[in-house]
Scaffold this motif. Structure first.
Motif, PDB file in Angstrom:
ATOM      1  N   TYR A 144      -8.152 -15.596   3.398  1.00 46.32           N
ATOM      2  CA  TYR A 144      -6.819 -15.755   2.943  1.00 46.32           C
ATOM      3  C   TYR A 144      -6.094 -16.507   3.733  1.00 46.32           C
ATOM      4  CZ  TYR A 144      -6.965 -12.488  -1.035  1.00 46.32           C
ATOM      5  OH  TYR A 144      -7.222 -11.806  -2.401  1.00 46.32           O
ATOM      6  N   ARG A 159       2.426 -14.534  -1.975  1.00 40.71           N
ATOM      7  CA  ARG A 159       2.583 -12.899  -1.719  1.00 40.71           C
ATOM      8  C   ARG A 159       1.368 -11.977  -1.727  1.00 40.71           C
ATOM      9  NH1 ARG A 159       7.564 -14.074  -4.516  1.00 40.71           N
ATOM     10  NH2 ARG A 159       6.691 -13.357  -6.469  1.00 40.71           N
ATOM     11  N   GLU A 160       0.717 -12.235  -2.797  1.00 41.05           N
ATOM     12  CA  GLU A 160      -0.788 -11.517  -2.828  1.00 41.05           C
ATOM     13  C   GLU A 160      -1.503 -11.677  -1.642  1.00 41.05           C
ATOM     14  OE1 GLU A 160      -3.609  -9.017  -4.018  1.00 41.05           O
ATOM     15  OE2 GLU A 160      -1.592  -9.082  -4.744  1.00 41.05           O
ATOM     16  N   THR A 197      -0.513 -12.738   1.249  1.00 40.69           N
ATOM     17  CA  THR A 197       0.145 -11.957   2.253  1.00 40.69           C
ATOM     18  C   THR A 197      -0.313 -10.674   2.494  1.00 40.69           C
ATOM     19  OG1 THR A 197       1.608 -13.773   2.432  1.00 40.69           O
ATOM     20  CG2 THR A 197       2.056 -11.760   3.707  1.00 40.69           C
ATOM     21  N   ARG A 198       0.004 -10.025   1.336  1.00 42.54           N
ATOM     22  CA  ARG A 198      -0.282  -8.500   1.025  1.00 42.54           C
ATOM     23  C   ARG A 198      -1.644  -8.177   1.464  1.00 42.54           C
ATOM     24  NH1 ARG A 198      -2.890  -5.031  -1.669  1.00 42.54           N
ATOM     25  NH2 ARG A 198      -3.867  -6.623  -2.621  1.00 42.54           N
ATOM     26  N   ALA A 199      -2.495  -8.958   1.046  1.00 47.93           N
ATOM     27  CA  ALA A 199      -4.188  -8.548   1.235  1.00 47.93           C
ATOM     28  C   ALA A 199      -4.377  -8.827   2.640  1.00 47.93           C
ATOM     29  CB  ALA A 199      -5.042  -9.768   0.513  1.00 47.93           C
ATOM     30  N   GLY A 209      -2.162  -8.340   5.190  1.00 48.61           N
ATOM     31  CA  GLY A 209      -1.530  -7.125   5.733  1.00 48.61           C
ATOM     32  C   GLY A 209      -2.453  -5.725   5.525  1.00 48.61           C
ATOM     33  N   GLN A 210      -2.929  -5.660   4.452  1.00 48.41           N
ATOM     34  CA  GLN A 210      -3.823  -4.539   4.356  1.00 48.41           C
ATOM     35  C   GLN A 210      -5.055  -4.610   4.951  1.00 48.41           C
ATOM     36  OE1 GLN A 210      -3.189  -1.738   2.088  1.00 48.41           O
ATOM     37  NE2 GLN A 210      -5.094  -0.999   3.142  1.00 48.41           N
ATOM     38  N   THR A 265      -4.413  -3.792   8.540  1.00 44.83           N
ATOM     39  CA  THR A 265      -4.314  -2.360   8.754  1.00 44.83           C
ATOM     40  C   THR A 265      -5.496  -1.857   8.702  1.00 44.83           C
ATOM     41  OG1 THR A 265      -2.248  -2.535   7.578  1.00 44.83           O
ATOM     42  CG2 THR A 265      -3.390  -0.298   7.699  1.00 44.83           C
ATOM     43  N   THR A 323      -4.559   3.628  -2.767  1.00 41.88           N
ATOM     44  CA  THR A 323      -3.988   4.086  -3.894  1.00 41.88           C
ATOM     45  C   THR A 323      -5.105   4.889  -4.802  1.00 41.88           C
ATOM     46  OG1 THR A 323      -2.989   1.864  -4.235  1.00 41.88           O
ATOM     47  CG2 THR A 323      -3.133   3.138  -6.299  1.00 41.88           C
TER      48      THR A 323
END
Length: 485
Positions: A285, A302-303, A305-307, A309-310, A313, A355
């Motif tokens: 990414y 955004r997707e 960046t979210r991936a 970040g996840q 983590t 989730t």
């Protein structure tokens, strides 16, 4: 307590336990049933058994009013334990003589005194039995005798290695597991002890007056030898000067150690994979954002960046686990203990779960639960490990339950599932590092075998304890207990 033990009930119950063992039951299963028999025979309100390792013990079987203590550490330095380890074979003390937090647990349940018996073999203390009573009357000599008899019975279970010891470490195991043969100058066996029969599967009648059925190393040397059935033995030999028998040969089954070496290799492979996966995704990414920023729509950025970040983590959590299980506890479980709201901490921890796990989780958390004393930040790690473990071994979308309760001294929460369950003889091994049960299919149940080890380590740093047990009807219950704040 009755004037004398209920011998009829005890004999009937003990016979049933023997029949269980003869039918193949062993280890914790047989121990738990035996404790129930002792409780009935003595008219006690609870019975527990502590297994001892080299430096401390742990409660591995309980019944009745002592069930709350399952999984709790027993300190060798405690005076009541020291008295059991080195004093008379049986001893009786008021519960007020136990450590303060243990005494409070029992007194709030109406328990006034404890009758204990040492379980030993060959001069080595394997563990201790404890029967608890609600009156102040001293136990009769018959009660001492009955509990002492049961202690001898438990020692025989260890001698037969019928699923025991539970933990499998320390000098006690070494002493019990070693086979011993005395061999004459012609190489013929003149003595073959019971442990030798268990290790090799060869009876004394089959071994005596015959050549040693495996090679013996030179005096002072140790060798590893593989038997025809695939098992491995570690063999050592020494001279017996001044005797007609010239050599003593000792040996033990080290197949488990070889399996541990295999498990370590598997751990390295799995950990490498678990590290590589998030790193690969993050790099992919990041390269996409770097090379195609202007061509990407805002939603795609955004997707990505979210991936990132996840996955970062996930990577941080895996690193935390590795640090915690190979050295100090690292960044998890290290804060100074303080009173904290357990329900609030549990709810916050659930929001950090993936989730798919959150969808399966049902919460039954009383709002009036008292505060616990410990490290609030570590609860997220504990819940994540327990929920992930439950999700891994419970098929499909079967529910996972998170519940909580409190008693006078502790606050407890449980994660329960309807998965493949845990065998009674594995309730302690499940907390070993790198241990993953006997699924035999690591592709179906992936992981490095660190989760429950990490949970117990974090919880015990907070003066709590963790235990696991089969769930009635199928599945597993893992319980964590922390001191009240």
């Amino acid at each position: 307590m009755p004037d004398r033990p209920d011998y009829a009930a005890f004999i009937a119950g003990h016979t049933a336990v023997i029949n269980m063992i003869n039918a193949g039951a062993s280890g914790v299963t047989a121990l738990n049933r035996l404790l129930e028999v002792v409780q009935t025979g003595l008219g006690a309100h609870g019975v527990s058994f502590a297994e001892y390792g080299p430096s401390r013990g742990r409660i591995v079987a309980t019944s009745g009013a002592s069930s709350w203590a399952l999984g709790r550490v027993v300190d060798h330095a405690d005076p009541s334990v020291a008295r059991l380890l080195s004093g008379p074979a049986t001893t009786e003390v008021p519960v007020t003589a136990l450590p303060a937090e243990v005494a409070e647990q029992f007194t709030t349940r109406g328990i006034r005194r404890m009758l204990g018996a040492r379980v030993e073999a060959g001069g080595l203390a394997l563990g201790s039995l404890h029967a608890f009573f609600t009156d102040d009357e001293p136990s009769s000599p018959e009660a001492h005798g009955l509990l002492g008899y049961v202690a001898v019975s438990v020692a025989h279970l260890y001698g037969d290695q019928s699923g025991l010891p539970v933990h499998g470490d320390g000098p006690v195991v070494a002493a019990l597991a070693d086979g011993l043969a005395i061999v004459d100058s012609q190489g013929y066996v003149r003595l073959w002890n019971p442990a030798a029969e268990r290790v090799t599967g060869r009876t004394a009648a089959q071994a005596l007056n015959r050549p040693l059925p495996f090679p013996a190393p030179p005096t002072g040397r140790v060798i590893d030898h593989r038997l025809p059935d695939g098992r491995w033995m570690k063999i050592a030999a020494g001279d017996l000067p001044g005797r007609s028998y010239s050599r003593v040969v000792t040996f033990r089954d080290i197949s488990d150690q070889n399996q541990l070496n295999h498990d370590w290799d598997l751990f390295l492979a799995v950990t490498s994979h678990e590290l590589r996966t998030p790193v690969t995704v993050i790099k992919g990414y990041a390269d996409t954002l770097t090379g195609h920023w202007d061509a990407l729509a805002d939603g795609d950025r955004r997707e990505a960046t979210r991936a990132i970040g996840q996955r970062a983590t996930d990577l941080a959590r895996l690193v935390d686990r590795l640090l915690a299980t190979t050295g100090g506890l690292g960044p998890v479980g290290g804060s100074a203990p303080v009173p904290f709201d357990v329900v609030d901490a549990l709810r916050a921890a659930v929001t950090e779960l993936p989730t798919d796990l959150r969808r399966r989780l049902t919460l039954e958390l009383p709002e009036d639960l008292p505060k616990a004393f410990g490290d609030r930040a570590a609860i997220a790690t504990v819940v994540t490990e327990l929920a992930t473990n439950a999700g891994k071994y419970a098929e499909g979308d079967s529910p996972i339950e998170l519940t909580a309760e409190a008693d006078e001294q502790t606050v407890a929460f449980r994660v329960s599932d309807r998965g493949i369950g845990v065998r009674p003889e594995h309730v302690e091994r499940a907390f070993d590092r790198f241990w993953q049960g006997e699924s035999g299919d690591h592709r179906r149940y992936p992981g490095a075998g660190l989760g429950l080890f990490l949970v117990r380590r974090i919880v015990e740093r907070q003066n709590g304890w963790a235990s696991i047990r089969p769930r009635p009807g199928g599945g597993t219950i893992v319980e964590v207990r922390l001191p009240r704040g």
